[in-house]
Scaffold this motif. Structure first.
Motif, PDB file in Angstrom:
ATOM      1  N   ASP A 291       0.816  -1.211   0.000  1.00 25.02           N
ATOM      2  CA  ASP A 291       0.000   0.000   0.000  1.00 25.02           C
ATOM      3  C   ASP A 291       0.854   1.267   0.000  1.00 25.02           C
ATOM      4  N   GLY A 292       0.226   2.373  -0.306  1.00 25.80           N
ATOM      5  CA  GLY A 292       0.789   3.688  -0.089  1.00 25.80           C
ATOM      6  C   GLY A 292       1.992   4.011  -0.944  1.00 25.80           C
ATOM      7  N   SER A 293       2.809   4.923  -0.424  1.00 27.71           N
ATOM      8  CA  SER A 293       3.968   5.398  -1.177  1.00 27.71           C
ATOM      9  C   SER A 293       4.994   4.295  -1.382  1.00 27.71           C
ATOM     10  N   LEU A 294       5.107   3.398  -0.391  1.00 30.00           N
ATOM     11  CA  LEU A 294       6.044   2.286  -0.568  1.00 30.00           C
ATOM     12  C   LEU A 294       5.588   1.391  -1.710  1.00 30.00           C
ATOM     13  N   GLY A 295       4.281   1.124  -1.775  1.00 28.07           N
ATOM     14  CA  GLY A 295       3.762   0.309  -2.864  1.00 28.07           C
ATOM     15  C   GLY A 295       4.030   0.938  -4.218  1.00 28.07           C
ATOM     16  N   ALA A 296       3.873   2.258  -4.295  1.00 26.55           N
ATOM     17  CA  ALA A 296       4.138   2.960  -5.563  1.00 26.55           C
ATOM     18  C   ALA A 296       5.608   2.865  -5.935  1.00 26.55           C
ATOM     19  N   LEU A 297       6.491   2.986  -4.927  1.00 23.22           N
ATOM     20  CA  LEU A 297       7.929   2.894  -5.175  1.00 23.22           C
ATOM     21  C   LEU A 297       8.302   1.502  -5.674  1.00 23.22           C
ATOM     22  N   VAL A 298       7.796   0.467  -4.996  1.00 22.11           N
ATOM     23  CA  VAL A 298       8.116  -0.910  -5.388  1.00 22.11           C
ATOM     24  C   VAL A 298       7.572  -1.207  -6.780  1.00 22.11           C
ATOM     25  N   ASP A 299       6.365  -0.718  -7.074  1.00 23.97           N
ATOM     26  CA  ASP A 299       5.778  -0.915  -8.403  1.00 23.97           C
ATOM     27  C   ASP A 299       6.670  -0.307  -9.486  1.00 23.97           C
ATOM     28  N   ARG A 300       7.125   0.914  -9.250  1.00 22.02           N
ATOM     29  CA  ARG A 300       7.988   1.576 -10.236  1.00 22.02           C
ATOM     30  C   ARG A 300       9.315   0.841 -10.378  1.00 22.02           C
ATOM     31  N   GLN A 301       9.934   0.473  -9.250  1.00 26.07           N
ATOM     32  CA  GLN A 301      11.226  -0.207  -9.310  1.00 26.07           C
ATOM     33  C   GLN A 301      11.109  -1.563  -9.997  1.00 26.07           C
ATOM     34  N   ALA A 302      10.020  -2.279  -9.734  1.00 25.23           N
ATOM     35  CA  ALA A 302       9.833  -3.589 -10.372  1.00 25.23           C
ATOM     36  C   ALA A 302       9.666  -3.429 -11.881  1.00 25.23           C
ATOM     37  N   SER A 303       8.920  -2.418 -12.289  1.00 32.15           N
ATOM     38  CA  SER A 303       8.744  -2.176 -13.732  1.00 32.15           C
ATOM     39  C   SER A 303      10.080  -1.842 -14.387  1.00 32.15           C
ATOM     40  N   GLU A 304      10.883  -1.028 -13.716  1.00 32.15           N
ATOM     41  CA  GLU A 304      12.196  -0.676 -14.252  1.00 32.15           C
ATOM     42  C   GLU A 304      13.090  -1.909 -14.350  1.00 32.15           C
ATOM     43  N   LEU A 305      12.999  -2.789 -13.367  1.00 33.85           N
ATOM     44  CA  LEU A 305      13.826  -3.994 -13.364  1.00 33.85           C
ATOM     45  C   LEU A 305      13.431  -4.912 -14.522  1.00 33.85           C
ATOM     46  N   VAL A 306      12.130  -5.098 -14.719  1.00 35.35           N
ATOM     47  CA  VAL A 306      11.654  -5.939 -15.820  1.00 35.35           C
ATOM     48  C   VAL A 306      12.052  -5.324 -17.163  1.00 35.35           C
ATOM     49  N   ASP A 307      11.875  -4.010 -17.307  1.00 36.22           N
ATOM     50  CA  ASP A 307      12.234  -3.351 -18.569  1.00 36.22           C
ATOM     51  C   ASP A 307      13.726  -3.460 -18.848  1.00 36.22           C
ATOM     52  N   ALA A 308      14.543  -3.344 -17.801  1.00 28.66           N
ATOM     53  CA  ALA A 308      15.997  -3.405 -17.978  1.00 28.66           C
ATOM     54  C   ALA A 308      16.462  -4.766 -18.457  1.00 28.66           C
ATOM     55  N   THR A 309      15.667  -5.796 -18.189  1.00 28.62           N
ATOM     56  CA  THR A 309      16.053  -7.149 -18.613  1.00 28.62           C
ATOM     57  C   THR A 309      15.370  -7.552 -19.915  1.00 28.62           C
ATOM     58  N   GLY A 310      14.689  -6.607 -20.541  1.00 28.01           N
ATOM     59  CA  GLY A 310      14.020  -6.928 -21.794  1.00 28.01           C
ATOM     60  C   GLY A 310      12.902  -7.940 -21.628  1.00 28.01           C
ATOM     61  N   GLY A 311      12.327  -8.003 -20.439  1.00 26.19           N
ATOM     62  CA  GLY A 311      11.241  -8.948 -20.194  1.00 26.19           C
ATOM     63  C   GLY A 311      11.713 -10.333 -19.791  1.00 26.19           C
ATOM     64  N   ARG A 312      13.019 -10.509 -19.652  1.00 31.27           N
ATOM     65  CA  ARG A 312      13.526 -11.823 -19.190  1.00 31.27           C
ATOM     66  C   ARG A 312      12.920 -12.177 -17.833  1.00 31.27           C
ATOM     67  N   LEU A 313      12.820 -11.179 -16.960  1.00 32.38           N
ATOM     68  CA  LEU A 313      12.135 -11.380 -15.686  1.00 32.38           C
ATOM     69  C   LEU A 313      10.640 -11.214 -15.927  1.00 32.38           C
ATOM     70  N   ARG A 314       9.860 -12.218 -15.552  1.00 28.44           N
ATOM     71  CA  ARG A 314       8.408 -12.211 -15.768  1.00 28.44           C
ATOM     72  C   ARG A 314       7.726 -11.741 -14.485  1.00 28.44           C
ATOM     73  N   ARG A 315       7.121 -10.573 -14.552  1.00 27.81           N
ATOM     74  CA  ARG A 315       6.506  -9.986 -13.372  1.00 27.81           C
ATOM     75  C   ARG A 315       5.165 -10.649 -13.048  1.00 27.81           C
ATOM     76  N   HIS A 316       4.959 -10.919 -11.742  1.00 28.53           N
ATOM     77  CA  HIS A 316       3.689 -11.466 -11.272  1.00 28.53           C
ATOM     78  C   HIS A 316       3.291 -10.696 -10.009  1.00 28.53           C
ATOM     79  N   ASP A 317       2.242  -9.909 -10.084  1.00 27.76           N
ATOM     80  CA  ASP A 317       1.775  -9.164  -8.926  1.00 27.76           C
ATOM     81  C   ASP A 317       1.073 -10.113  -7.960  1.00 27.76           C
ATOM     82  N   VAL A 318       1.352  -9.970  -6.668  1.00 29.01           N
ATOM     83  CA  VAL A 318       0.842 -10.905  -5.659  1.00 29.01           C
ATOM     84  C   VAL A 318       0.069 -10.137  -4.596  1.00 29.01           C
ATOM     85  N   GLU A 319      -1.203 -10.493  -4.428  1.00 21.82           N
ATOM     86  CA  GLU A 319      -2.016  -9.938  -3.357  1.00 21.82           C
ATOM     87  C   GLU A 319      -1.494 -10.432  -2.006  1.00 21.82           C
ATOM     88  N   LEU A 320      -1.602  -9.584  -0.993  1.00 22.69           N
ATOM     89  CA  LEU A 320      -1.007  -9.892   0.305  1.00 22.69           C
ATOM     90  C   LEU A 320      -2.037 -10.267   1.364  1.00 22.69           C
TER      91      LEU A 320
END
Length: 363
Positions: A291-320
């Motif tokens: 949730d909150g600002s931390l959730g937004a930060l993690v979402d952005r960082q995860a997207s950047e990580l996936v993009d940096a690998t050209g999609g090699r890392l397959r993102r899966h969002d997980v409900e908590l």
């Protein structure tokens, strides 16, 4: 390089599988220190024994390693172990090198099984940077399961070498949360020993018959505050090994909401480097929906990580939902970098999310 002290054992403070903690009096300094003995290596001191100690980590005030270590009981050496098979030497060419029976060596009863083994047959391998993530990953694996999966722990050698240093592993085994542990590389003392991560994964799958492996270094992550100078880079190499052996690599993110260091806020730079730069194979990346600002930060960082690998890392969002309650059922106290579940919930929720995602991949 080693700070030596001699002392006398006053009393036993605590014990768990393979290790005993003592109160040891240092006469020259007129103080008592906590000292740990690995009983399979140095024997078992008793009150009144003179012991030789390595106090290097203690004197530097290190967290995980902040204990004196018993190196020898000079006046009462332990008896030689019984003759038996095994010629794999670990902690090689150090004064405390130890000889073990490797699951994959010629004298092992498992040698024929492992000799030509080349696959873990799709087994998920959840890789984590920190040892403290292990019980949280397993809590996530068990959270939604009608029947708990058979989980094996593979301990690499980036942190502690003796697995006996980990009370976490001892308690997880006692609680039935793991079916066994495999120590690989220079690490030793597991239910099975293996030469490297590859044979460790094969032994976990074929000998322990694990459904899932959780892999991390032992306690005592080493970091230097540089881009590459940390022991967790091996997490990326472990993903490579899992893929090469036909497994399903799962990258558990190291996340923090409380670390004062900017490089570890949100998704740690350790995860970004190990999974984004060291790992070279496709892998699943469970991302906790915080949730909150931390959730937004993690979402952005995860997207950047996936993009940096050209999609090699397959993102899966997980409900908590329900994962905090699952974490509270852990038979092991949850603690990372000196912080418990209340102080840094995001750290443990991210690891549990990797477990929950992985549980959903099991047939």
């Amino acid at each position: 390089m080693i700070r030596w002290r001699a002392g006398v054992v006053e009393s036993e403070r605590n014990r768990w599988n393979g290790a005993v903690e003592y109160a040891v009096r240092l006469a020259e300094q007129d103080r008592t220190v906590r000292a740990l003995a690995y009983t399979d290596v140095v024997g078992e001191p008793v009150a009144g024994d003179r012991v030789l100690l390595n106090v290097s980590a203690l004197e530097r005030g290190l967290g995980t390693g902040g204990l004196a270590l018993v190196v020898a009981i000079p006046d009462r050496l332990p008896q030689d172990p019984a003759d038996g098979p095994g010629h794999v030497v670990k902690a090689r060419y150090t004064p405390v090198q130890t000889m073990v029976l490797g699951a994959d060596e010629q004298e092992s009863p498992h040698h024929d099984l492992l000799r030509e083994a080349d696959s873990v047959h799709g087994m998920p391998v959840v890789v984590a940077d920190l040892h403290s993530a292990v019980p949280a990953v397993i809590a996530g694996l068990r959270a939604d399961a009608a029947a708990a999966p058979r989980v094996a722990y593979v301990m690499s050698d980036g942190g502690a070498l003796p697995i006996a240093f980990s009370r976490t592993v001892a308690q997880l085994r006692e609680a039935g949360w793991i079916v066994g542990a495999v120590t690989v590389g220079q690490a030793y003392g597991g239910d099975l020993e293996a030469v490297n991560v590859h044979t460790g994964l094969l032994a976990a799958r074929l000998v322990l018959e694990a459904d899932v492996v959780v892999l991390s270094q032992g306690p005592g992550n080493l970091g230097t505050g540089t881009r590459w100078g940390f022991s967790g880079v091996a997490a990326g190499e472990a993903l490579n090994a899992a893929h090469v052996l036909g497994g399903r690599p799962v990258a558990s993110l190291r996340v923090s909401e409380a670390d004062a260091r900017e490089r570890h806020r949100g998704i740690s730079h350790h995860s970004r480097t190990a999974y984004g730069r060291v790992a070279l194979v496709p892998a699943d990346l469970p991302v906790p929906l915080l949730d909150g600002s931390l959730g937004a930060l993690v979402d952005r960082q995860a997207s950047e990580l996936v993009d940096a690998t050209g999609g090699r890392l397959r993102r899966h969002d997980v409900e908590l939902t329900g994962l905090r309650e699952a974490l509270q059922l852990s038979p092991v106290p949850l603690r990372t970098m000196g912080r418990d579940l209340d102080a840094d919930a995001a750290s443990f929720l991210a690891a549990a999310a990797a477990g929950r995602y992985t549980a959903g991949t099991l047939g």
